[in-house]
Design an enzyme around this catalytic site. Sequence first.
Site: not given
Length: 475
Positions: A249-251, A15
């Site tokens: 972050s995405k995580r 994304y």
Amino acid sequence: MATPRVRFAPSPTGYLHIGGARTALFNWLYARRRGGTFILRMEDTDRERSTPESVRAIIDGLRWLGIDWDEGPEVGGARGPYFQTERLPLYREWADKLIAMGRAYRCYCTREEIDARRAIFEREKRTYRYEGTCRELLAPPPGKAGHVVRFKMPPGEGTVTFADKVLGRISKQYSDLDDWVMLRGDGIPLYNYGCVIDDHLMQITLVGRGQEHVNSTFPQLMLYRALEWEPPELAHFPLILGPDREKLSKRLHPEADVMLHKRSGILPEALINFVARLGWSHGDDEVIPRERLIEWFDFEHVGATSGVWSPDKLLWLNQQYLKMLPPRAIAERLVPFLAEVGVSAAADDRLEKIVLAFRERAKTLKEMAEKVRYFFTAGVELDIAAAAKHLSSAAKPLLAQVLERLRGAEWSPQALEQVIKAVSEQAGVGMGKVAQPVRVALTGNVTSPPIGDTLELVGRDEALRRIEAALGRIG
């Protein structure tokens, strides 16, 4: 001064990240303020992770935010293609030119050989740099054909320096750089090579990107020197940290996803304002509409320190925009959120009035949809505690009088307010003793806009039915 040409060049592997959105925004603002060109380029060479779905997600995210591009996917332009996988012959062509110039070379060392050497250095706690094993080879070693292309660092001592528009002057010694890989054996360019070729051929005049790319700048500048090209100006933006002060972050941080905020009922105007302020400022201004961002943006006021994500600040800004934007615009955006709570309201002529009544009572479109649902339903779900307190035997005669007076009342907020006032005066009680039972009967709860507005928006027939139902509940 030449007309600016700037770019946003994401890797489409998921994304649109908030950090990427801010990079796009700062470049877009710079171009729009100066009448320049903003280019979208997809660095899609990660064949395992780059997907059409990710390309679509990035495009949709930028369009939702209102960040448009002058050249790029779905727009075209004279300097395309705008996907790196469609530009592979260009990278091979310029690699061959660099080899012919003696400024790059074919390296036949295998990955296994490089990994084995690196492991020795790691055991000795030393930093590994490629030794230049293949620098002077004129032909492939026996039994080897596959190769990468490496940049040939100049011999001797030297310094590469650049003046960053955000961070100031930054330098690195040649001895800190090695003969880095430009082109893989399958013809895929690595980042430091591909972006230089593309930026030059697309005539980019300024590269604005995150601070995590500072170290990449030095090998890129060496490549510009080797090709005798003028490098663009450079601006490296500060990191964005999550509420936990870790890099967003995405995580770790769901809020890193731009479209999560759309689904949560955040307005794009508010998110743009919020993201712009994560690293850039204009005095003490907090609410800065898009036209002001374009008018005021400059790199001089982009800070070097990381911005910290504040959910409360974003919600506060969102409510400011709910109050600032035209009710019609809010009403149109509210419709899909009403659909999520089971309400079809696109053709309801009450919608703008409902927005006006609730835009100071809700912080997101999602919250607003949940709060106003009762205006569109047949009947209402009563809160048990509110009903127990306000739909009592003592309230029954007051509700009955209100019901009787409402049947013949003019259906306007002022006239309806007068009905409540007349019943309270006749009963010798405060207006709250009358208004709260009516409010609970109408909405199911103890909070709503002023009682006259609430009655008007519920509508005559439905309001009478709900008060009758409340009377029947009291028994």
